[in-house]
Write a protein that holds these residues in place. Structure first.
Motif, PDB file in Angstrom:
ATOM      1  N   ILE A  57      -1.391   5.085  -6.696  1.00 52.96           N
ATOM      2  CA  ILE A  57      -2.707   5.386  -6.121  1.00 52.96           C
ATOM      3  C   ILE A  57      -3.760   5.536  -7.215  1.00 52.96           C
ATOM      4  O   ILE A  57      -4.930   5.345  -6.964  1.00 52.96           O
ATOM      5  CB  ILE A  57      -2.698   6.613  -5.178  1.00 52.96           C
ATOM      6  CG1 ILE A  57      -2.447   7.890  -5.925  1.00 52.96           C
ATOM      7  CG2 ILE A  57      -1.768   6.424  -4.031  1.00 52.96           C
ATOM      8  CD1 ILE A  57      -2.847   9.105  -5.092  1.00 52.96           C
ATOM      9  N   ILE A  58      -3.318   5.865  -8.416  1.00 55.21           N
ATOM     10  CA  ILE A  58      -4.303   5.975  -9.509  1.00 55.21           C
ATOM     11  C   ILE A  58      -4.911   4.594  -9.766  1.00 55.21           C
ATOM     12  O   ILE A  58      -6.131   4.434  -9.849  1.00 55.21           O
ATOM     13  CB  ILE A  58      -3.651   6.555 -10.775  1.00 55.21           C
ATOM     14  CG1 ILE A  58      -3.173   7.985 -10.498  1.00 55.21           C
ATOM     15  CG2 ILE A  58      -4.635   6.550 -11.943  1.00 55.21           C
ATOM     16  CD1 ILE A  58      -2.357   8.611 -11.609  1.00 55.21           C
ATOM     17  N   GLN A  59      -4.051   3.572  -9.848  1.00 60.21           N
ATOM     18  CA  GLN A  59      -4.573   2.216 -10.065  1.00 60.21           C
ATOM     19  C   GLN A  59      -5.353   1.722  -8.852  1.00 60.21           C
ATOM     20  O   GLN A  59      -6.345   1.018  -8.998  1.00 60.21           O
ATOM     21  CB  GLN A  59      -3.419   1.264 -10.375  1.00 60.21           C
ATOM     22  CG  GLN A  59      -2.832   1.515 -11.749  1.00 60.21           C
ATOM     23  CD  GLN A  59      -1.741   0.516 -12.076  1.00 60.21           C
ATOM     24  OE1 GLN A  59      -1.871  -0.663 -11.801  1.00 60.21           O
ATOM     25  NE2 GLN A  59      -0.661   0.997 -12.663  1.00 60.21           N
ATOM     26  N   PHE A  60      -4.889   2.096  -7.672  1.00 52.40           N
ATOM     27  CA  PHE A  60      -5.572   1.686  -6.444  1.00 52.40           C
ATOM     28  C   PHE A  60      -7.010   2.207  -6.433  1.00 52.40           C
ATOM     29  O   PHE A  60      -7.955   1.477  -6.132  1.00 52.40           O
ATOM     30  CB  PHE A  60      -4.803   2.211  -5.225  1.00 52.40           C
ATOM     31  CG  PHE A  60      -5.445   1.906  -3.906  1.00 52.40           C
ATOM     32  CD1 PHE A  60      -5.431   0.623  -3.398  1.00 52.40           C
ATOM     33  CD2 PHE A  60      -6.080   2.895  -3.178  1.00 52.40           C
ATOM     34  CE1 PHE A  60      -6.029   0.330  -2.180  1.00 52.40           C
ATOM     35  CE2 PHE A  60      -6.681   2.622  -1.962  1.00 52.40           C
ATOM     36  CZ  PHE A  60      -6.651   1.334  -1.456  1.00 52.40           C
ATOM     37  N   ILE A  61      -7.178   3.471  -6.795  1.00 54.32           N
ATOM     38  CA  ILE A  61      -8.515   4.060  -6.788  1.00 54.32           C
ATOM     39  C   ILE A  61      -9.335   3.558  -7.981  1.00 54.32           C
ATOM     40  O   ILE A  61     -10.532   3.307  -7.866  1.00 54.32           O
ATOM     41  CB  ILE A  61      -8.424   5.603  -6.754  1.00 54.32           C
ATOM     42  CG1 ILE A  61      -7.791   6.036  -5.425  1.00 54.32           C
ATOM     43  CG2 ILE A  61      -9.789   6.247  -6.940  1.00 54.32           C
ATOM     44  CD1 ILE A  61      -7.557   7.517  -5.271  1.00 54.32           C
ATOM     45  N   ALA A  62      -8.664   3.349  -9.116  1.00 52.24           N
ATOM     46  CA  ALA A  62      -9.385   2.863 -10.304  1.00 52.24           C
ATOM     47  C   ALA A  62      -9.985   1.473 -10.071  1.00 52.24           C
ATOM     48  O   ALA A  62     -11.031   1.143 -10.616  1.00 52.24           O
ATOM     49  CB  ALA A  62      -8.441   2.832 -11.501  1.00 52.24           C
ATOM     50  N   LYS A  63      -9.326   0.657  -9.237  1.00 54.81           N
ATOM     51  CA  LYS A  63      -9.809  -0.714  -9.010  1.00 54.81           C
ATOM     52  C   LYS A  63     -10.759  -0.835  -7.819  1.00 54.81           C
ATOM     53  O   LYS A  63     -11.076  -1.937  -7.395  1.00 54.81           O
ATOM     54  CB  LYS A  63      -8.602  -1.645  -8.787  1.00 54.81           C
ATOM     55  CG  LYS A  63      -7.755  -1.843 -10.029  1.00 54.81           C
ATOM     56  CD  LYS A  63      -6.558  -2.714  -9.683  1.00 54.81           C
ATOM     57  CE  LYS A  63      -5.579  -2.801 -10.836  1.00 54.81           C
ATOM     58  NZ  LYS A  63      -4.313  -3.420 -10.412  1.00 54.81           N
ATOM     59  N   GLU A  64     -11.205   0.306  -7.302  1.00 52.81           N
ATOM     60  CA  GLU A  64     -12.093   0.293  -6.145  1.00 52.81           C
ATOM     61  C   GLU A  64     -13.415  -0.404  -6.488  1.00 52.81           C
ATOM     62  O   GLU A  64     -13.928  -0.248  -7.591  1.00 52.81           O
ATOM     63  CB  GLU A  64     -12.383   1.753  -5.786  1.00 52.81           C
ATOM     64  CG  GLU A  64     -12.776   2.031  -4.401  1.00 52.81           C
ATOM     65  CD  GLU A  64     -12.605   3.529  -4.155  1.00 52.81           C
ATOM     66  OE1 GLU A  64     -11.581   3.912  -3.589  1.00 52.81           O
ATOM     67  OE2 GLU A  64     -13.481   4.307  -4.574  1.00 52.81           O
ATOM     68  N   HIS A  66       3.678   1.664  -1.364  1.00 53.61           N
ATOM     69  CA  HIS A  66       4.438   1.862  -2.600  1.00 53.61           C
ATOM     70  C   HIS A  66       3.586   1.763  -3.865  1.00 53.61           C
ATOM     71  O   HIS A  66       4.119   1.784  -4.956  1.00 53.61           O
ATOM     72  CB  HIS A  66       5.557   0.816  -2.696  1.00 53.61           C
ATOM     73  CG  HIS A  66       6.607   0.986  -1.649  1.00 53.61           C
ATOM     74  ND1 HIS A  66       6.531   0.372  -0.421  1.00 53.61           N
ATOM     75  CD2 HIS A  66       7.738   1.720  -1.623  1.00 53.61           C
ATOM     76  CE1 HIS A  66       7.583   0.708   0.306  1.00 53.61           C
ATOM     77  NE2 HIS A  66       8.326   1.531  -0.395  1.00 53.61           N
ATOM     78  N   CYS A  67       2.285   1.624  -3.695  1.00 56.56           N
ATOM     79  CA  CYS A  67       1.490   1.336  -4.888  1.00 56.56           C
ATOM     80  C   CYS A  67       1.143   2.602  -5.667  1.00 56.56           C
ATOM     81  O   CYS A  67       1.281   3.713  -5.174  1.00 56.56           O
ATOM     82  CB  CYS A  67       0.211   0.601  -4.500  1.00 56.56           C
ATOM     83  SG  CYS A  67      -1.028   1.644  -3.765  1.00 56.56           S
ATOM     84  N   TYR A  92       0.829  -1.199   0.000  1.00 51.46           N
ATOM     85  CA  TYR A  92       0.000   0.000   0.000  1.00 51.46           C
ATOM     86  C   TYR A  92       0.868   1.256   0.000  1.00 51.46           C
ATOM     87  O   TYR A  92       0.553   2.249  -0.648  1.00 51.46           O
ATOM     88  CB  TYR A  92      -0.919  -0.014   1.224  1.00 51.46           C
ATOM     89  CG  TYR A  92      -1.857   1.170   1.313  1.00 51.46           C
ATOM     90  CD1 TYR A  92      -2.946   1.284   0.462  1.00 51.46           C
ATOM     91  CD2 TYR A  92      -1.658   2.180   2.250  1.00 51.46           C
ATOM     92  CE1 TYR A  92      -3.808   2.367   0.530  1.00 51.46           C
ATOM     93  CE2 TYR A  92      -2.519   3.267   2.337  1.00 51.46           C
ATOM     94  CZ  TYR A  92      -3.593   3.356   1.474  1.00 51.46           C
ATOM     95  OH  TYR A  92      -4.438   4.436   1.548  1.00 51.46           O
TER      96      TYR A  92
END
Lengths: 46, 332
Positions: free
Chosen positions: A37-44, A34-35, A32
Motif C-alpha cells: 500500500i505504500i507503493q500504491f499510495i506513492a504512485k497516486e 496483495h499489493c 490490489y
C-alpha cells in the motif's frame, strides 16, 4: 459487407474486448489485495 | 479496390468499439493497475522486506551490534517475527547466538510463501511474518515470536488449541497514517481519522483538503498493522467503502520504522496527529497519540531454559540498546 456478417464481426470484437477487460479487472482486484500500500499510495496521480 | 461508404462506416464502427475499450482499460491502468506492485505474481514480485539486508553474521548487514554480555551456545530458541521486527530479532541472533545458527536459503516465492524468504528448517532464525508467525508459535514451530498485539482471530486460535501465550513488551513504536506527498493535508485529529474509516468523511474537502474522494486503505486481516488499526478504532467499525473510492486519494497506515527505515517512504508522507508529528522524539516523550507496544511472545509451557534468559536480557540495558539501535523506542 452483408449486415449479418458485420453483426457477427461486431459481436466477436465486443466479446474479445469484453473478455480482456474482465481479465484486466479481475487481475486488478486480486493484485490490489496483495499489493504494497505504500507503493500504491506513492504512485497516486495528483 | 474502392471501399463503399457503408464499408467505411462499418470499419469505423469497429475501430470505435476497440478504441473505447482501449480507453477504458488504459484509464483503469493509469488509475489503478499500474500502481499495484504485488508479491504473488510470478512476473512482478516485490518483497515486503529484503531480509538479505538483515542477515545475522554478515558484515554488510544493517544490524545493531553491541558488546553483548550474553552468549548462548546451546538450547537456542527459534526466533521468528513480523516483517517490521526483522531488524530487532536478527540483531539478537547476531549478538547472542553462535555463528552457523542461521541458514538462509534465499528468496523463493511459492503459493504458501508470499514473502519469498526461506530459511532452512533447522535455522534458529525464521521469517514467517505476523499471520503465519502466530500459527507457528501456537503450533510449537517457533520458540519466541516478535510481533505487535494479536488479532482476535489469533487469540482465538491459541484458545482453540489450548495454548497459553506470554506477551512481554520489549519496545514501542508509533502507529502512523500516511498519504501521497502531493496531498495538501498535513495534520488530522484522531477523531477525524476514525471518522474517515467509519465512513463519516468521504471527501478530503470535508477535512480542509482537495475535492477528491477518500480511499481509506486497509491491510490483510490478521497482519500486525491491521490488528493495531482494529484496536485503534475501538468500538467503531471500519465501514465498507464505495468501489469507486479505490481511484480516489488514499490514506493508509503502518508502523513508523517499517515505512521510514525499512521499506522506504518515497512518494508518501506521514501525517501529524492532533498536531504532533510521529518523530522518534515525540514517541519517546509520549506526545504522539498512538503508540503501540511490540512483544516477545512465547508459549507458557515451552521448557526451553534459554527463553526466560533471552527475554530478561531483552529487558536489560543491553537488550534495550538493541531495540533502540534497530530504529525503535525502548520500553524502559
Amino acid at each position: 459487407m452483408k449486415h449479418r456478417v458485420f453483426l457477427g464481426i461486431v459481436l466477436c470484437v465486443v466479446g474479445i474486448c469484453l473478455a480482456l477487460t474482465v481479465a484486466h479487472l479481475l487481475y486488478a482486484i486480486c493484485a490490489y489485495q496483495h499489493c504494497s500500500i505504500i507503493q500504491f499510495i506513492a504512485k497516486e496521480l495528483w | 479496390m474502392r471501399l463503399s461508404f457503408r464499408a467505411v462506416k462499418q470499419i469505423l464502427l469497429l475501430l470505435l468499439i476497440v478504441v473505447l475499450f482501449a480507453a477504458f482499460n488504459g484509464s483503469v491502468y493509469m488509475l489503478l493497475t499500474g500502481r499495484l506492485s504485488n508479491n504473488f505474481s510470478g512476473t512482478d514480485q516485490s518483497k515486503m522486506v529484503d531480509v538479505k539486508k538483515f542477515l545475522p553474521f554478515e558484515s554488510e548487514s544493517e544490524l545493531a551490534r553491541i558488546d553483548s554480555s550474553l552468549k548462548l551456545t546451546e538450547d537456542l530458541p527459534v526466533l521468528d517475527g513480523a516483517a517490521a521486527l526483522v531488524p530487532v530479532y536478527a540483531a539478537i541472533v547476531d549478538n547472542v547466538y553462535p555463528k552457523g545458527s542461521v541458514v538462509y536459503e534465499g528468496g523463493v516465492f511459492s503459493d504458501d510463501n508470499y514473502y519469498g524468504e526461506n530459511f532452512a528448517a533447522d535455522s534458529k532464525m525464521q521469517y514467517k511474518n505476523t499471520v503465519r508467525g502466530y500459527r507457528a508459535i501456537v503450533d510449537g514451530e517457533t520458540d519466541i515470536l516478535f510481533c505487535a498485539a494479536p488479532s482476535s482471530e489469533q487469540k482465538a486460535y491459541a484458545d482453540e488449541k489450548g495454548v497459553k501465550l506470554n506477551y512481554v513488551p520489549i519496545g514501542r513504536e508509533a502507529f502512523v497514517f500516511f498519504v501521497n506527498q502531493n496531498n495538501p493535508v498535513e495534520d488530522l485529529t484522531v477523531e477525524q481519522i476514525r471518522g474517515i474509516y467509519a465512513g463519516e468523511y468521504t471527501n478530503w474537502s470535508q477535512l480542509g483538503g482537495a475535492n477528491r474522494v477518500i480511499n481509506p486503505v486497509t491491510r490483510l486481516s490478521g497482519s500486525g498493522s491491521q490488528s493495531a488499526m482494529d484496536a485503534f478504532m475501538g468500538e467503531r467499525k471500519i465501514a465498507p467503502k464505495s468501489p469507486l473510492a479505490v481511484v480516489g486519494a488514499s490514506i493508509g497506515f503502518s508502523f513508523r520504522y517499517y515505512m521510514e527505515g525499512m521499506v522506504g517512504d518515497e512518494g508518501v508522507k506521514m501525517l501529524s496527529l492532533n498536531g504532533v508529528y510521529p518523530s522518534a522524539k515525540n514517541i519517546r516523550n509520549g506526545s504522539y497519540p498512538i503508540i503501540a507496544e511490540f512483544y516477545a511472545i512465547y508459549r507458557e509451557d515451552n521448557e526451553n531454559p534459554n527463553i526466560p534468559v533471552l527475554v530478561d536480557w531483552l529487558l536489560s540495558e543491553e537488550g534495550q540498546q538493541i531495540v533502540e539501535e534497530s530504529g525503535y523506542v525502548r520500553i524502559n
